[in-house]
Design an enzyme around this catalytic site. Sequence first.
Site, PDB file in Angstrom:
ATOM      1  N   SER A  41       0.846  -1.198   0.000  1.00 21.04           N
ATOM      2  CA  SER A  41       0.000   0.000   0.000  1.00 21.04           C
ATOM      3  C   SER A  41       0.881   1.246   0.000  1.00 21.04           C
ATOM      4  O   SER A  41       2.051   1.170  -0.400  1.00 21.04           O
ATOM      5  CB  SER A  41      -0.940  -0.029   1.215  1.00 21.04           C
ATOM      6  OG  SER A  41      -1.930   0.968   1.088  1.00 21.04           O
ATOM      7  N   ASN A  42       0.360   2.375   0.409  1.00 14.57           N
ATOM      8  CA  ASN A  42       1.139   3.615   0.420  1.00 14.57           C
ATOM      9  C   ASN A  42       0.630   4.527   1.540  1.00 14.57           C
ATOM     10  O   ASN A  42      -0.243   4.142   2.305  1.00 14.57           O
ATOM     11  CB  ASN A  42       1.059   4.296  -0.955  1.00 14.57           C
ATOM     12  CG  ASN A  42      -0.367   4.632  -1.307  1.00 14.57           C
ATOM     13  OD1 ASN A  42      -0.983   5.480  -0.685  1.00 14.57           O
ATOM     14  ND2 ASN A  42      -0.919   3.914  -2.287  1.00 14.57           N
ATOM     15  N   HIS A  43       1.170   5.736   1.593  1.00 11.42           N
ATOM     16  CA  HIS A  43       0.911   6.598   2.764  1.00 11.42           C
ATOM     17  C   HIS A  43      -0.327   7.478   2.653  1.00 11.42           C
ATOM     18  O   HIS A  43      -0.536   8.330   3.518  1.00 11.42           O
ATOM     19  CB  HIS A  43       2.115   7.532   2.986  1.00 11.42           C
ATOM     20  CG  HIS A  43       3.365   6.790   3.345  1.00 11.42           C
ATOM     21  ND1 HIS A  43       3.475   6.058   4.495  1.00 11.42           N
ATOM     22  CD2 HIS A  43       4.550   6.675   2.697  1.00 11.42           C
ATOM     23  CE1 HIS A  43       4.674   5.514   4.540  1.00 11.42           C
ATOM     24  NE2 HIS A  43       5.341   5.860   3.470  1.00 11.42           N
TER      25      HIS A  43
END
Length: 397
Positions: A209-211
């Site tokens: 995933s990412n931030h």
Amino acid sequence: MLKGKHIILGITGSIAAYKSAVLCRLLVSAGAEVRVVMTPLAKQFITPLTMATLSQHPILVDFFNPENGEWNSHVKLGEWADLYLIAPASANTMAKMATGVADNLLLTTYLSARCPVAIAPAMDLDMYAHIATQRNMEQLREDGVHIIEPGTGFLASGLSGKGRMAEPEQIVEAVKALFSVKKKSLEGKHYLVTAGATIEPIDPVRFISNHSSGKMGYAIAEALSQRGARVTLISGRTALACPAGVERVDVLSARDMYEACVERFEESDGAVMCAAVADYTPVEVAEQKIKKSDDNLSLALRRTDDIAATLGQRKGHRVLVGFAMETEAEEANAQHKLERKNFDFIVLNSLREQGAGFRGDTNVVTLIDPTSAEKLPLMSKSDVAERIADKIESLNR
Ligand code: PMT
């Protein structure tokens, strides 16, 4: 902002009625005049004495006072109010509202109300997910009722999921947002907004995933909705509550987001692609947790479909706004994406700028269209959202 506003607080039979006391207190503290209407069942969940004390007025339940025959006029109440807020709204009351049933004072007041109506649904997750409840909610939305989306978490049934009434503080924010609506310049338009991070599963416990927190996309959804547009927020993982009046579709993976967007794009007037979407996903998702060994592990990844590029090909007369999150050669990369994905304009943000990008409440963006680039100073994500809404408005489509 709520000073002098007349608010009817409707309370239905739900365990979440205990939160109505805090909600009433917050509304009164913010300067609103509150009259409480309860369904007969609601009195089993919170006492009339509590609500009368907090609202500083007797509560209303019956059509008339059996002691002296005094009539509780739902018509006058409906005319008096600037807002009718039903919190909690049970599945039963929502069903009755959707079909025009008027068998208690809370419902007759709904049918008489000339003011905006907002509801904060509260129920068990299966009741909330049930097709009948969803159908009723869709009907209420079409009828112009603002839905303050429930949250996800621990429920009175002992289960955990979506159906928990929004917290009183969130409801007050949603109410303030409703009163802050100034111009309905996008009335009649329907926009999709993507927000948050996608999740690509590796095995049952791990993912890529990412931030992204969703803050930027949610602010855009809110800004467009406050200008009168119908907004469908296609949301990856976030911890945010859905803005009032916005319809949220929860998705997990890039593929889910792709399908949710493609399915709805044709009937929309455009889309703002703010989500941080995974560009790669595991070729295979392990059925069981991958065991560690002393060897290195390589994951084979394949490209995901580019949602924005797909919508760009099918754009027609619609507005399409993209984002570019860059770490180098910012303007050149953003220009390239603007052309390749057929955006009307692209919102560039760079991780090299202080106060820009993921998670924070601020952003520093450059709005780039085929003929110009305007760099905006550091501002709140809500203000950036307003500038994006202004630019969408100026496209006049
Ligand atoms: O959520 P916050 O914490 O508030 O952070 C906001 C943000 C940094 C996530 C937001 O401002 C932002 O920059 N979003 C886009 C992030 C991104 O993925 O950019 P990109 O340059 O990789 O993608 C370009 C565009 O294509 C974007 O509009 C993206 O939504 C879209 N895209 C990308 C990949 C893909 N498979 N499909 C897409 O539609």
